[in-house]
Design an enzyme around this catalytic site. Sequence first.
Site, PDB file in Angstrom:
ATOM      1  N   GLN A 189       6.234  -3.219   5.002  1.00  0.00           N
ATOM      2  CA  GLN A 189       7.501  -3.204   4.244  1.00  0.00           C
ATOM      3  C   GLN A 189       8.689  -1.614   5.239  1.00  0.00           C
ATOM      4  O   GLN A 189       7.523  -1.217   5.776  1.00  0.00           O
ATOM      5  CB  GLN A 189       7.119  -1.848   2.997  1.00  0.00           C
ATOM      6  CG  GLN A 189       6.431  -3.036   1.537  1.00  0.00           C
ATOM      7  CD  GLN A 189       4.799  -2.947   2.383  1.00  0.00           C
ATOM      8  OE1 GLN A 189       4.476  -2.976   3.237  1.00  0.00           O
ATOM      9  NE2 GLN A 189       4.423  -3.930   1.398  1.00  0.00           N
ATOM     10  N   HIS A 201       2.186   2.129  -6.502  1.00  0.00           N
ATOM     11  CA  HIS A 201       1.708   3.013  -6.862  1.00  0.00           C
ATOM     12  C   HIS A 201       1.583   4.361  -7.265  1.00  0.00           C
ATOM     13  O   HIS A 201       1.222   5.028  -8.110  1.00  0.00           O
ATOM     14  CB  HIS A 201       1.054   4.207  -5.318  1.00  0.00           C
ATOM     15  CG  HIS A 201       1.109   2.801  -4.037  1.00  0.00           C
ATOM     16  ND1 HIS A 201      -0.546   2.013  -4.545  1.00  0.00           N
ATOM     17  CD2 HIS A 201       0.774   2.503  -3.047  1.00  0.00           C
ATOM     18  CE1 HIS A 201      -0.197   0.585  -3.399  1.00  0.00           C
ATOM     19  NE2 HIS A 201      -0.294   1.497  -2.619  1.00  0.00           N
ATOM     20  N   GLU A 213       2.154  -3.115  -6.330  1.00  0.00           N
ATOM     21  CA  GLU A 213       1.135  -2.490  -6.293  1.00  0.00           C
ATOM     22  C   GLU A 213       0.429  -1.647  -6.716  1.00  0.00           C
ATOM     23  O   GLU A 213       1.335  -0.961  -6.941  1.00  0.00           O
ATOM     24  CB  GLU A 213      -0.128  -2.560  -4.252  1.00  0.00           C
ATOM     25  CG  GLU A 213      -0.228  -3.142  -3.647  1.00  0.00           C
ATOM     26  CD  GLU A 213      -0.810  -3.042  -2.385  1.00  0.00           C
ATOM     27  OE1 GLU A 213      -1.265  -1.768  -2.068  1.00  0.00           O
ATOM     28  OE2 GLU A 213      -1.319  -3.931  -1.103  1.00  0.00           O
TER      29      GLU A 213
END
Length: 570
Positions: free
Chosen positions: A139, A446, A467
């Site tokens: 990223q 997260h 995620e």
Amino acid sequence: MNKDTKAASEILQNEEIDANELKDKYNFGENVYIFDESMTKNYIQDICDKIFRTQEANHFGEERYAIFFKPGSYEVNMKVGFYTQVSGLGERPYDVNVTGAIEVDAAWSNGNALCNFWRSCENISITPTNGVAKWAVSQASPLRRVYIKGDLTLYDGGWSSGGFLADSLIEGEIISGTQQQWFSRNNEFKSWNGSAYNMFFVGDTNPPKGQWPEHPFTKIESAPVMREKPFLMIDADGYYKVFVPEFQRDTKGTTWKEGKALGKKVSLENFYIAHSKKTSARDINYALEQGKNILFTPGIYHIDETITVKNKDTIILGIGIATLLADNGVVIMSIDDVEGVNVSGVLFDAGTAESPVLLEVGAKGESNNNSSNPIVLSDLFFRVGGADIGKAEVCLKINSDYVIGDHFWVWRADHGKGVGWDANITSNGVIVNGNDVTLYALMVEHFHKYQTIWNGERGKTYFYQSEIPYDAPKQSSWVNGKTKGYASYKVSDKVNSHEAYGIGVYSYIINRGIKVDSAIEVPDKKGINIKNAVTVYLSGHGGISNIINQDHKAVNWFNRMSRSTEYLQK
């Protein structure tokens, strides 16, 4: 910073490099290097090598660099490390030609590129000596406006996870290799080789063949709304300008291949040039009040009062991954609901005291019609923890209508310093309250609650990578009422119209006994369209019980991937 990296940094700082020789009229600071054809190949190579030795493994270091090439031809083999930008200063990529390499590898991590973040290459032509350019990243490492005269590979043998390529021409093949997901927009390439979880193509002239779900390809014919990122350049008159591309609709292919790109050139005389060691937030606000644009040179800026953007068509441009760090829990930047504001190339970093939000666009309830000259946010990265303990309730809040977002990585750190369920404390990554907002390449990871909340009408997301949090200590620590965990992508129950394409949500849960009920939550009503969604069990424990609402498409240790083709209510 490890001992080797620290030593390399000290060597670089002590090198007898005549910085003034590399500067023109403007003072861009000690960590900006500007090369021209009068400099010898060895001289340029030596500087690039020294910078890379400092930055190769400088994962959470304080050093920042920008390397620019004036129009001309060069021979150099350059590796791009952390917090480094490499760019050409021409009006088009053709104007700067590099033979050799401008590449990213993952040798520092045994070929594993999962942590190759925070770097960029823009507005330049590359002729790779071996015929293949390498950009092994994850990223926050965009390639923009590049012309590669050969093939392009996106990995270095080990895993890589998520990248961004836009407004570029690749003469040969793109090999995705181990890339788990990738976003490609307005590009031209001969062919595409490879696939994994979620590969996205919008406005590309030759996307790969194959359809979801047999192939993980989402293909959109054109980008419905777009203004490319501004960039620093030297005009034919020898003066520095910032080129601001025009706002366009339904774009396909590059903006520059067939001739001059459409846009305006803004003289650097109209910019306040900020330096991290001597520029305060008050200085920046005073310059903005005087009608100036802002150019952030490389460095870490301690922001102790909110930077407030009030004037239409204001340009905020960061180079060298300029980083704005919140002091005393302030909001780092607030943008009024005015047309044409453009913010790009900045890393927003949460401080040790909790900020309610790091970047806020418009005030809630504001609804000016900026549809013909929208606010545009490009290559903006947000970090909570990692370099130090960081706390922020929300990273990005968009209240204005018609905003365009083009490449965000919004990250609550899962490794580094100050990381833990009760350390880098957050609520949400992104909240969209404005109507008619369009986001491309949205990556959010997260956070403690919903990663992304969408409250505005007629929103559109083109590619989403997320995620869920790794580190909830137990299920009771991560519940939403009677619901286990929080969905990553949440569309409010009050919303009547929303579209999202290419949505990937991934599970890696460290502790046992923890699940999340749904990856995506949307209202079950007419006008809601989620197309090509995937959930993946990466490793760990638990898993995701449903992709969208209660569709019972679970992912866990025995069913590692699940795809949904379309959730559409008509």
